[in-house]
Design an enzyme around this catalytic site. Structure first.
Site, PDB file in Angstrom:
ATOM      1  N   ALA A 171     -16.800 -40.108  27.160  1.00 54.49           N
ATOM      2  CA  ALA A 171     -16.245 -39.042  26.327  1.00 54.49           C
ATOM      3  C   ALA A 171     -14.782 -38.749  26.660  1.00 54.49           C
ATOM      4  O   ALA A 171     -14.124 -37.992  25.955  1.00 54.49           O
ATOM      5  CB  ALA A 171     -17.079 -37.770  26.484  1.00 54.49           C
ATOM      6  N   CYS A 172     -14.265 -39.354  27.716  1.00 54.68           N
ATOM      7  CA  CYS A 172     -12.901 -39.102  28.190  1.00 54.68           C
ATOM      8  C   CYS A 172     -11.969 -40.217  27.747  1.00 54.68           C
ATOM      9  O   CYS A 172     -12.187 -41.390  28.057  1.00 54.68           O
ATOM     10  CB  CYS A 172     -12.926 -39.001  29.719  1.00 54.68           C
ATOM     11  SG  CYS A 172     -11.291 -38.954  30.488  1.00 54.68           S
ATOM     12  N   GLY A 173     -10.899 -39.859  27.036  1.00 55.14           N
ATOM     13  CA  GLY A 173      -9.935 -40.848  26.567  1.00 55.14           C
ATOM     14  C   GLY A 173      -9.259 -41.603  27.693  1.00 55.14           C
ATOM     15  O   GLY A 173      -9.053 -42.817  27.602  1.00 55.14           O
ATOM     16  N   ARG A 185     -11.741 -44.106  28.936  1.00 53.66           N
ATOM     17  CA  ARG A 185     -11.883 -45.219  27.978  1.00 53.66           C
ATOM     18  C   ARG A 185     -10.679 -46.150  28.045  1.00 53.66           C
ATOM     19  O   ARG A 185     -10.818 -47.376  28.033  1.00 53.66           O
ATOM     20  CB  ARG A 185     -12.048 -44.694  26.547  1.00 53.66           C
ATOM     21  CG  ARG A 185     -13.380 -44.042  26.274  1.00 53.66           C
ATOM     22  CD  ARG A 185     -13.601 -43.782  24.794  1.00 53.66           C
ATOM     23  NE  ARG A 185     -12.522 -43.048  24.153  1.00 53.66           N
ATOM     24  CZ  ARG A 185     -12.453 -41.721  24.051  1.00 53.66           C
ATOM     25  NH1 ARG A 185     -13.416 -40.960  24.569  1.00 53.66           N
ATOM     26  NH2 ARG A 185     -11.445 -41.144  23.427  1.00 53.66           N
TER      27      ARG A 185
END
Length: 141
Positions: free
Chosen positions: A11-13, A16
């Protein structure tokens, strides 16, 4: 293939981007979704020490119960802080990457380049927000 592990939150850019950058470098890491499979207390202690950040340095404040739990108060020992992380894995900052060249909290995501076990610079990489990351080829060690 090099032994690379990523403690990842999809969920964390930043997490990712870090994972994508590792794969862009031709490395398929072991991915540990730490919210589903939290590391043990000893593993957390080891990551904090290896990263050079210490236990407080691997805590995440934003989007966590950090303030609600009063974790900014200096009264908490490292052992107690680790217990809080075990109870609330979201308190672990991410992504933490472990390679043969070191352990880093990869914020920003391009910090992973310092510890990637590659033989030369990684080709330019475009992050999710369009920012282009260029690798100098310099590595830790």
């Amino acid at each position: 293939m090099a032994d690379v592990t990523v403690f990842h939150n999809p969920a964390c850019g930043t997490s990712r981007n870090t994972l994508a950058l590792i794969r862009h470098a031709g490395i398929e890491p072991q991915v540990i979704e730490y919210l589903k499979h939290p590391p043990s207390k000893e593993k957390l202690r080891e990551l904090a020490a290896q990263s050079g950040l210490g236990v407080r340095g691997i805590l995440r404040e934003k989007g966590t119960p950090y303030a609600e739990l009063g974790l900014g108060d200096g009264k908490w020992s490292d052992d107690e802080l680790l217990d809080f992380v075990l109870q609330h894995p979201i308190l672990m900052n991410r992504p933490v990457v472990v390679t043969p060249l070191g352990t880093r909290l990869c914020r920003p995501s391009e910090a992973v380049l310092e510890i990637l076990p590659t033989t030369g610079p990684v080709a330019p990489f475009t992050k999710e927000d369009g920012e282009v990351v260029k690798d100098s080829g310099k590595r830790a060690g």
